[in-house]
Structures are given as C-alpha cells and as structure tokens.
Scaffold this motif. Structure first.
Motif: not given
Lengths: 357, 274
Positions: A76, A78, A80, A84-86, A97-98, A101, A120, A122, A137-138, A140, A145
């Motif tokens: 899955v 997700r 939030f 939630v970004v790196y 990245l997702p 990986r 988006l 961006l 923007e984070r 988005l 992701r």
C-alpha cells in the motif's frame, strides 16, 4: 487493486476500541471514509496500512487475511494530513524513490516522476529540495509519492487536503481525482470534510465513534442522510427537520395536517418511538401560490442571498423552515406563504434515525 | 491539468540548515574559548601529586599542542557518542510501558553521583588499560601524567558513559516526532540504511547539532582552566581554586547558550517554510 474488508476490528486501548463491525472498500475508485473526528478515518487507515495491528478482528485484501502482515507485504502507499516528504531529497527524487525501490527501473521512475509533476503542477520544482517547499507544495509532493506506484494494492489518503489552503483545494481535488483515475489501485480517502466526500467519492462510509452510520454513494448521503446529525451537518443549507406526530386523521406538523400516506405508514411501523421528525431538504421545498394537501403556511422572516439562489427562512407554529428559492422569485418578509412538501422528498426519522425515505 | 498548483516554486529559497548553524555556533564557542583562555592560564605541573598553579605566558609552544590534544579528545568523544546515541535512540521501544522504562534506564547515568564516575575513572579504567597492556605485551605508551593512556581512557570511558544518554534522549525525542515519515519510508520499501539517511538523520540533525554544541562546550569548558588538555584540567579541578579560569569557562557556556537560542528559532522557522 484489491477489495479491502475490515471485520470486527478492535483497536488497541483507546477512546473507541471497536473500529466497526464490518467495513468494506470496493476495488478501484475512490472510497471516502467520512469521520466525525479526524481519528476515526486515520485509525481505519492505520489498520489497513499495517501501522496498527488490531487487538481483535481481521483485515482482508481480496478475502486474503493480511492481519499479521507488515506494511511492506500489503503493498500500500499512503499520504498523511501533514506533508510527509523526504526533506533532504529533491522533489524528483521524492517522486522516483517509491517506484525505484519497488521496481528498480530508473528510466520508468524518471518518466513517472515527470508525469506526476505535470499533473500536480510541480514541474518547476523538480530540482528543489522538498524540505524547503511551503507546506501546501510539500503535500502535493507527498500525494505524488503516494500515487507513484500505479500497481499498489491500495492508496491511502489521510485527510490529504488539510495542509492545502481553501482556495487551492478544488484544484488539488481535481488533481487527486485525475491521479486516482490513472492508477489501478483502490483509493481510500479518510476525511472530516464533507466537501471532499461529496465531490470526489464514488462511495462514502460515514463513521462515528467506531460505528458505520451510513455507507453508499454520495447521492444517498445527500438525499437521505441516515441520522438527523448527518442531515443537519452535511448539507448546506441543512435539511429541515420538523417535529411531527401521527394522529387518526393523518400526519400532523404543528397545527397543519399533511397528506403524506407513505410517511404515515412508516410512522405506524415504528409506533412507540420517542420522537418523530419529518425531514425535507431545503432545495426540495417549494413556495406555491395556493394551498394543497401537502403544504404548510409559514411566515417569511429573512432572505439570505447565496449568489445563484436565495435561502428563505420561514416560521410556522414555532417550527423553522428553510427554502431554497430562485433569485427572481418575489419574497416579502412578514408575508405568509404556502410551502409545499413533495411526497417523494419527505423523509421520516424516528429517534434520530432514518426510517423512511 | 491542475494548473496553478505549486506555482510559486521558483521563489523557494534554500536556507542555511540548522545543523550548519549549530556547527558554526560550536566553532564560535571553541574560538571564544581560545581567546578567553590566555586571559589567565595556569601551568599545572604535578611533580609529586601536588598541584601548584602558576601564571605563564599565553600561546607558548605547549599551548598549541594542548589545544590539539583537546580537540582530538573532543572529536573522539563525538565520534563515539553521536552515532551511538542515534542508533540507541532508534532502537528504543516506542510504545507501552517499555518505552517509559527504557527512557528511565537510559537517563539513569545522568543522575549518578560524581564519586561513581571517579571510581570508574581511577579504578576501572587503569585496570582495563593494564589488561589491554598485558594482552598487547606492554605496547601501550605511558609517559607523562596528562598523556597517560589510562588517564585519557578513564576520562573517555566516563564521558561516553555519562553523556551518551543525553545524546540518546535528544535524538529519541527528535526521531519520534517523525513517525509518519518512517512509516511512509517502510511503505516505500526503503532499506534500513536509507531510512537512517533519508528519515532519521534529517529528523535528528537538529538534536545532534545541539548535542555536538553541548558536548564540545563541556569538554572544552575544562580546557581554559589549564590550557594543557582535558585530562589534567579535569583532574585538577577539585584540587585548585580555578578562579578566573572557571569564570572564563562559565562565560563560554553562557555565550554558547545565547548563540544556540538565537539561530535555532530562525532556522526552524525557515525550515517550516513560514
């Protein structure tokens, strides 16, 4: 994409130990969990994602029990409520990245990241460090992701527009709907915002204190809210709720007698209920010129302008009524008007719960 | 599609990272220490156990050697305490009774009385060094008092034991704030080293910066009292009236705190994008 089912799930100790007796989210499409509080939907997503292991009950993906599986095996993604970004990686790296990986294909990940950035808005930020972007923007980037892997079993969105300013929300909603349309995942969107639920959902599940209050298409939620709390809370203007009683000669609302045989029959089926309320949406009521079998006489006391329409507030026998009217309709405060209740638009609530309509 | 979203990105400014500010602060503190130290420097010869402070000229030939020794010691302490603190913080339980118990257990060395550390420093550390010396066949050099291996090792052991818990606690609270990113990283299937690099390291960077500044200040605060290295300086602390040198150390500490409190909110606000 999978069909997600939560059966008899109990959460670890907390305010509402039971999540719901049975919760089902269809394959594909956007399923919205509308919670009375933010924790209702978030708890549900935590259980689906494997972040919280239920103390009792089962989590099924396509009838396969994944209750004991960790987050990785469930496949899955997700987003939030908070972005939630790196933070130390660029926007492009965050989006790639997702997929890298999961698949390890650099070229595919790069192309996908560009596509997501297009949707988006961006494109100009791809080389920017994600941690330096403003919160909206984070968010988005976080959404990008979540949707990066088109073949994820489910994409879980935890109130994803909470960090987006009100004027930008319609565009963000449209972007999410576009992303959801192109992936093959089941999307579960938890929110407390009725607008989110009514504008994007293909199916809405209303949760309140660990109980499913209503489950179905958004139209059902609008036309026949399952409880008077929903009727008063999710529609604007709120549904008219009029105390009523069944007598030998029919249905009485205040001093008026209404010829609504289906409502009378339903009321007789729940004889003994503590309170009966007749529910009619404000845009179903009509101001008519002459009295009929289903009209109330009410005095106009205020008119509210809402742009394309107006909302008339009337009173009859100490009962308040709100009627949606066209802007061209002549309305004079203090005058008495005949307000018609169409039989097909009437709903009956017994002890606060919908019993007919 | 979705035009207008994310339109301002060209104006996003790169900001000076919080860790960078803290490293600058730490370097300032060290520099300040170096400036304050010559104000009153003592030579502390220890001929037969008696400490006889006497004034001496600043920046003599021994000063640079002592400073280098002090810096090497500080770096060695940081090289052990910071990674160890972060790793232990990441492995602490996060829920239930064990979370509280583990924090209490980790914090306990911070509450131990000084004699316990004195005992470790004077009794345990020399024996460990002696044991290592015998294993290595007398290969450890033992020369003057302040360069004595067992003395340095004793201070190092006690410093790490006593202050790593502080680093652990700072890091633990920092990394716990970002549980959602850690969860997202697991969903993205990031392996553990990448999770540390992309999730925990950025989350703990501020805490590690603070820990670095505090530990540098702590190890260097002893230095102005002697100008001859941490071991001797700390050792003589209880035996001589440190007077102006202690005041200098206090001034360094206060300055450091002020410097810490000024850049931190600024850096945090910028990182939040406000």
């Amino acid at each position: 994409m999978v069909r997600i089912e939560l059966v008899g799930v109990h959460l670890p100790p907390g305010p509402h130990p039971q999540l719901a007796e049975r919760l089902v989210f269809d394959r594909g499409g956007i399923n919205v969990v509308l919670g009375a509080s933010a924790s209702d939907g978030a708890s549900c997503l935590d259980v689906i994602a494997g972040r919280v292991r239920p103390s009792r009950g089962r989590v099924l993906f396509d009838d396969c029990d994944v209750t004991r599986d960790g987050p990785v095996r469930r496949n899955v993604a997700r987003a939030f409520a908070e972005p939630v970004v790196y933070p130390t990686l660029s926007v492009r790296a965050n989006l790639e990245l997702p997929l890298r990986r999961r698949r390890g294909w650099r070229q595919e990940a790069s192309t996908r990241a560009s596509d997501l950035a297009d949707i988006l808005g961006l494109q100009g930020a791809l080389a920017t460090r994600a941690g330096t972007l403003p919160a909206a923007e984070r968010q988005l980037v976080a959404l990008g992701r979540a949707f990066a892997c088109a073949d994820a079993a489910a994409i879980l969105l935890d109130d994803p527009l909470a960090a987006v300013a009100l004027p930008e929300r319609p565009a963000a909603r449209a972007a999410i709907v576009a992303l959801a349309a192109e992936v093959r995942a089941s999307v579960v969107w938890a929110t407390g915002d009725v607008d989110d639920a009514l504008t994007v959902a293909e199916r809405v599940t209303v949760l309140a204190q660990g109980r499913v209050v209503q489950d179905g298409p958004p139209d059902d939620l609008l036309s026949a809210p399952a409880t008077i709390e929903l009727a008063a809370g999710i529609i604007d203007p709120p549904m008219n709720l009029l105390a009523c009683a069944v007598q030998a000669d029919g249905l009485r609302v205040g001093a008026a007698r209404l010829d609504l045989p289906a409502i009378v029959a339903a009321a007789r089926r729940v004889e003994g209920a503590g309170s009966l309320q007749l529910g009619v949406r404000a845009d179903d009521l009509r101001i008519v010129a002459a009295p009929r079998a289903t009209t109330l006489v009410a005095q106009l006391h205020a008119v509210e302008h809402r742009g394309a329409f107006r909302v008339a507030s009337l009173r009859t026998d100490h009962l308040g009524l709100r009627v949606v009217c066209e802007v061209t309709q002549q309305l004079v405060p203090g005058y008495r008007y005949h307000v018609e209740i169409p039989a097909e638009a009437a709903r009956l609530y017994a002890d606060g719960v919908l019993v007919h309509g | 599609m979705a035009e207008g979203l994310g339109s301002h990105t060209g104006t996003a400014r790169r900001v000076l990272a919080l860790p960078g500010l803290l490293v600058v602060t730490a370097l300032l503190a060290v520099a300040l220490t170096g400036l304050l130290a010559p104000a009153r420097i003592f030579v502390l010869p220890v001929p037969d156990g008696e400490v006889v402070p006497s004034p001496r000229a600043a920046f003599d030939s021994g000063w640079l050697a002592a400073f280098s020794l002090q810096a090497a010691y500080t770096l060695a302490v940081l090289a052990v305490e910071l990674p160890l603190g972060l790793l232990v913080a990441l492995s602490l339980p996060r829920r239930g009774v064990w979370a509280a118990l583990s924090v209490a257990m980790v914090a306990s060395p911070l509450l131990l009385p000084e004699p316990v550390f004195e005992l470790v420093r004077t009794e345990l550390a020399p024996r460990l060094v002696d044991a290592a010396d015998s294993v290595l066949g007398g290969g450890l050099a033992r020369s003057s008092v302040h360069a004595d291996v067992s003395t340095w090792f004793g201070f190092f052991l006690v410093d790490v034991w006593r202050w790593t818990p502080l680093v652990i606690l700072l890091c633990a609270f920092a990394v716990r704030r970002d549980g959602r990113l850690a969860h997202a990283a697991r969903l993205d299937r990031l392996p553990a080293p990448q999770r540390v690099r992309y999730v925990h390291w950025p989350a703990a960077a501020g805490a590690l910066g603070v820990a670095t500044a505090l530990r540098v200040a702590d190890t260097f605060s002893a230095w102005p009292t002697s100008g001859r290295g941490v071991a001797l300086a700390t050792w003589v602390r209880t035996r001589v009236d440190e007077g102006p040198a202690a005041s200098a150390a206090l001034a360094v500490g206060v300055t450091l705190l002020v410097l810490l409190f000024v850049p931190m909110p600024v850096a945090t606000d910028r990182q939040e994008g406000r």
